[in-house]
Design an enzyme around this catalytic site. Sequence first.
Site, PDB file in Angstrom:
ATOM      1  N   LYS A   1       0.828  -1.209   0.000  1.00 31.95           N
ATOM      2  CA  LYS A   1       0.000   0.000   0.000  1.00 31.95           C
ATOM      3  C   LYS A   1       0.864   1.262   0.000  1.00 31.95           C
ATOM      4  CE  LYS A   1      -4.071  -1.910   2.368  1.00 31.95           C
ATOM      5  NZ  LYS A   1      -4.968  -1.773   3.538  1.00 31.95           N
ATOM      6  N   ARG A   2       2.134   1.111   0.328  1.00 28.23           N
ATOM      7  CA  ARG A   2       3.019   2.278   0.382  1.00 28.23           C
ATOM      8  C   ARG A   2       3.636   2.609  -0.981  1.00 28.23           C
ATOM      9  NH1 ARG A   2       3.536  -0.419   5.113  1.00 28.23           N
ATOM     10  NH2 ARG A   2       5.088  -1.848   4.276  1.00 28.23           N
TER      11      ARG A   2
END
Length: 556
Positions: free
Chosen positions: A305-306
């Site tokens: 998700k980063r």
Amino acid sequence: MHVPRPVFSIWRAVRSRVKPLYCSHYHSTTVYNPTTTAKCCVAPRTYCTTAPEGEVRVRFAPSPTGYLHLGGLRTALYNYLLARSKNGKFILRIEDTDSTRLVPGAAEALYEMLQWAGLEPDESPVGGGSHGPYMQSERRHLYQQHASALVDNGAAYRCFCSKFRLELLRKENARQGERPKYDNKCSTLSTARADKLVQQGTPHCVRLKLRPTESFHDLVYGEICNTLEDVEGDPVILKSDGQATYHLANVVDDHLMGVTHVLRGVEWQVSTPKHILLYQGLGWTPPALAHLPLMLNTDGSKLSKRQDNLRVEHLRSAGYTARSLLNFVIGGGLVNKDNSCIYTLDDLVQKFDISRITTNPSRIDMERLDHLSRMDLHRSIQHQSEASNTRQQLRRLVQDTVCLKSDDPVLRDEFLSRVMDWSITEPINRLQDLMDPKFRYLWTAPTTTTSSTSDSSLEQQQQAVSVVRLVQRSVQAMSEEEYTRDGLLAMLKSTHETLGMKKPLFMKTVRLAMCGTTQGDAVVDIFRTFGRDEALRRLQCYLDLNKLQSDSTSNT
């Protein structure tokens, strides 16, 4: 209908002040039977725990600990396609129980991206539904009650081990080179002893009793058998602060929301035996299970998700359309193996077949995304039903990127349509590519009469003016019917022969006058893309600019 982010926040604020109208059995001190559907004794409402007979119900349940990336979009898409292909319901549930990892605004962004992609939920925190609430933070009491039911049924037990003892266990495991594993000490406590400790206010959590389970059928991977009790201790399902872990919350929510099929990432496959034990402990039948193969980065690593460049919001801002992204994440094994077609969402619904999902991980290939994006752009230009909307998108993009008056000729439908048709022959993958500096000439007339790579002498500039004036008169003499590729080629040939110029120099001069550069597309294609009126306007702009510069030089 688009729901802006503030609406989502207002909905949460209102719901936090309204006490849910759940069945009074949920609030009573009598023994709770989790295998029955309770009816409210004080209000004419049934708290639904099952779906209408035969109805397919699926859910997309992201945690707002980050923004929607391509892996999450694929999971949402597969659930949506299954629901729509079976005339079922697509549910959005927000798993926001871990308050320490929540990202402000992520839940609102998740909903907004689903809407943008066309994956509109039938039930959600915003739209509501008969099986809400749809935020796990508002269902805490349900998890506590079902955890108690599991303890009463002997499927779980209260654990009173202190943090200090658990830390000692972890250190001992590490010293022996073993993975951390709880020793299940509290599983042997008698009910009387556990009740006494609770009465004394001793902090405790609730753990699920692991035991051997039979294999389960995965709709994608087939028969799966995972033995957990040999490699890990009894897992916590309710923390000491009363908050449920993922395993308990998901099982309770999926059952109470009537979910019939669970489609999720394969990383959750190893946890499925725990979920089956929870279903069995509560006397429920598990839904059909399908685990989706991993989506990997180009180098084979897992998505995160980063990774901002793989966020759906970032890709939208970069100019990729929802349709191109949906065709990208659905993978080659389902409908578009040869990448020769771009499918609408309705097409994907019609073609979806869960039995065709393969177990092979897919890798992110941005070249493939560009290829799909280019096919999508061509479709949106060539299909009459979509061309008008595409033209309007291009108009807004030009207005946002280039400072133009609303009545500027390049914003007219005729000009934008010609540019769109021309773009099909160019290496352009997205509308946004047309905003690249190398295509600046499409939207603004040159601001200089010389090339940025060379300085022209006075004699050369005078020659250029003569060329442009003659070309201008030649174009003015052409009718709209004559303004074709063949007609333009003939006009250009006749003009440069009349001037006695070498063809390459003549073409560079005309291209410079119209585009501000001596290199680029063929001059005849520039004339065709601009159209007769815009071509004449550009030629006149060059002459006016040359005169202005000449007057300025003379005054100096």
